[in-house]
Scaffold this motif. Structure first.
Motif, PDB file in Angstrom:
ATOM      1  N   ASP A  15       0.826  -1.206   0.000  1.00 27.51           N
ATOM      2  CA  ASP A  15       0.000   0.000   0.000  1.00 27.51           C
ATOM      3  C   ASP A  15       0.862   1.259   0.000  1.00 27.51           C
ATOM      4  O   ASP A  15       0.603   2.204  -0.755  1.00 27.51           O
ATOM      5  CB  ASP A  15      -0.931   0.008   1.214  1.00 27.51           C
ATOM      6  CG  ASP A  15      -1.981  -1.084   1.136  1.00 27.51           C
ATOM      7  OD1 ASP A  15      -2.853  -0.999   0.265  1.00 27.51           O
ATOM      8  OD2 ASP A  15      -1.920  -2.025   1.944  1.00 27.51           O
ATOM      9  N   TRP A 247      -2.208   5.126   4.039  1.00 28.09           N
ATOM     10  CA  TRP A 247      -3.236   4.187   3.577  1.00 28.09           C
ATOM     11  C   TRP A 247      -4.356   3.995   4.614  1.00 28.09           C
ATOM     12  O   TRP A 247      -5.352   3.368   4.311  1.00 28.09           O
ATOM     13  CB  TRP A 247      -2.617   2.845   3.227  1.00 28.09           C
ATOM     14  CG  TRP A 247      -1.754   2.254   4.302  1.00 28.09           C
ATOM     15  CD1 TRP A 247      -2.145   1.415   5.312  1.00 28.09           C
ATOM     16  CD2 TRP A 247      -0.340   2.459   4.481  1.00 28.09           C
ATOM     17  NE1 TRP A 247      -1.074   1.082   6.102  1.00 28.09           N
ATOM     18  CE2 TRP A 247       0.051   1.709   5.607  1.00 28.09           C
ATOM     19  CE3 TRP A 247       0.619   3.198   3.787  1.00 28.09           C
ATOM     20  CZ2 TRP A 247       1.365   1.687   6.064  1.00 28.09           C
ATOM     21  CZ3 TRP A 247       1.930   3.171   4.232  1.00 28.09           C
ATOM     22  CH2 TRP A 247       2.296   2.418   5.366  1.00 28.09           C
ATOM     23  N   ARG A 269      -7.325   3.832  -3.752  1.00 31.95           N
ATOM     24  CA  ARG A 269      -8.386   2.886  -3.392  1.00 31.95           C
ATOM     25  C   ARG A 269      -8.926   2.133  -4.600  1.00 31.95           C
ATOM     26  O   ARG A 269      -9.302   0.970  -4.504  1.00 31.95           O
ATOM     27  CB  ARG A 269      -9.528   3.631  -2.688  1.00 31.95           C
ATOM     28  CG  ARG A 269      -9.257   3.879  -1.225  1.00 31.95           C
ATOM     29  CD  ARG A 269     -10.502   4.273  -0.472  1.00 31.95           C
ATOM     30  NE  ARG A 269     -10.985   5.593  -0.864  1.00 31.95           N
ATOM     31  CZ  ARG A 269     -11.832   6.320  -0.139  1.00 31.95           C
ATOM     32  NH1 ARG A 269     -12.289   5.842   1.000  1.00 31.95           N
ATOM     33  NH2 ARG A 269     -12.223   7.498  -0.548  1.00 31.95           N
TER      34      ARG A 269
END
Length: 279
Positions: A15, A247, A269
């Motif tokens: 992420d 994140w 996302r």
């Protein structure tokens, strides 16, 4: 002119690498070459999975939809790391992956200059001038650590303790003067609170201190180029330690009151589920 970026981490850092890479792509028109050092490690019974090859391939394709000259290279250095384990620092509160960059001088694929970034760093403004500064006679260039500059000193007359989350590295000079060789020797034999960062600060003889805007670790400013989502202290209405990563979008909004990166995080996302390795 290609801009070379270095990340280090395992699969759990996917992420952060994605968000940081998306932010870099927004702030430069030059080709990026992202390097990711990873490894397969087992420490204290915990099995760490390397940054996935499939994720690296999908990230490469994503980057090249914006600029066909962008590249991403995943490099597994398990053998290098295991052959010279930082034994005195394998049980610290930090994962052993923080020390992978101490092996970067041994990785022939890495070029003479790289910008190392922690995976909780977001690029907010253009950084070409920063990246292209002269590194003549310098191993590393970075910003003072927000808290550590008060607690750790290696000179008597001035603050000199760098935060290593944003670090411009002249690997050409480092390979000549053996900085990382000395760092590996230190973490092999001596326990350090923040092993990679402390080793670099203790052993670097040729470092440059840069303005705070290149590694803002506390509060976003209008001129901030790189924001580093580090742990920090809050004293009102009561003392607490706050750790929020990019994140963790709800926490970014609610705990930090930060909406600066909403467009970036919206892209993240949408893309993250497509890029991660299918389990």
């Amino acid at each position: 002119m290609t801009t070379n970026i270095l990340f280090c981490g395992d699969a759990s850092m996917t992420d952060g690498v994605l968000i940081a890479t998306l932010s870099l792509m927004k702030q430069t028109r030059h080709p990026l070459h992202i390097f990711i050092l990873t490894a397969t490690l087992t420490v204290n019974g915990h099995h760490y999975r390397p940054f996935a090859a499939g994720t690296a391939e999908r990230m490469t394709k994503l980057m090249q939809t914006q600029n066909s000259a962008h590249q991403l290279t995943r490099i597994d250095i398990t053998d290098l790391f295991v052959a010279d384990l930082p034994r005195a620092n394998m049980k610290t509160m930090f994962t052993p992956y923080c020390m992978l960059r101490l092996f970067s001088d041994l990785v022939p694929e890495l070029p003479d200059r790289v910008l190392y970034l922690d995976t909780d760093v977001v690029c907010r403004r253009p950084f070409d001038t920063f990246y292209n500064q002269s590194m003549a006679g310098v191993d590393i260039a970075g910003v003072l650590d927000h808290y550590g500059k008060w607690w750790f000193h290696h000179r008597l007359a001035w603050f000199d303790y760098l935060n290593s989350g944003v670090l411009l590295m002249s690997l050409a000079h480092i390979r000549e003067d053996g900085l990382l060789v000395r760092c590996r020797q230190l973490v092999r034999h001596r326990w350090l609170f923040m092993p990679d960062q402390s080793a670099l600060n203790i052993k670097a003889k040729f470092k440059r201190i840069l303005p705070r805007k290149y590694n803002e670790q506390h509060q976003l400013k209008p001129d901030t180029v790189f924001q580093h989502f580090t742990t920090f202290f809050r004293f009102w209405p009561y003392f607490r330690i706050v750790t929020v990563k990019p994140w963790q979008i709800q926490a970014v909004h609610q705990q930090l009151g930060l909406h600066e990166y909403d467009d970036l995080l919206k892209d993240y996302r949408q893309l993250a589920p497509k890029l991660k390795e299918v389990s």
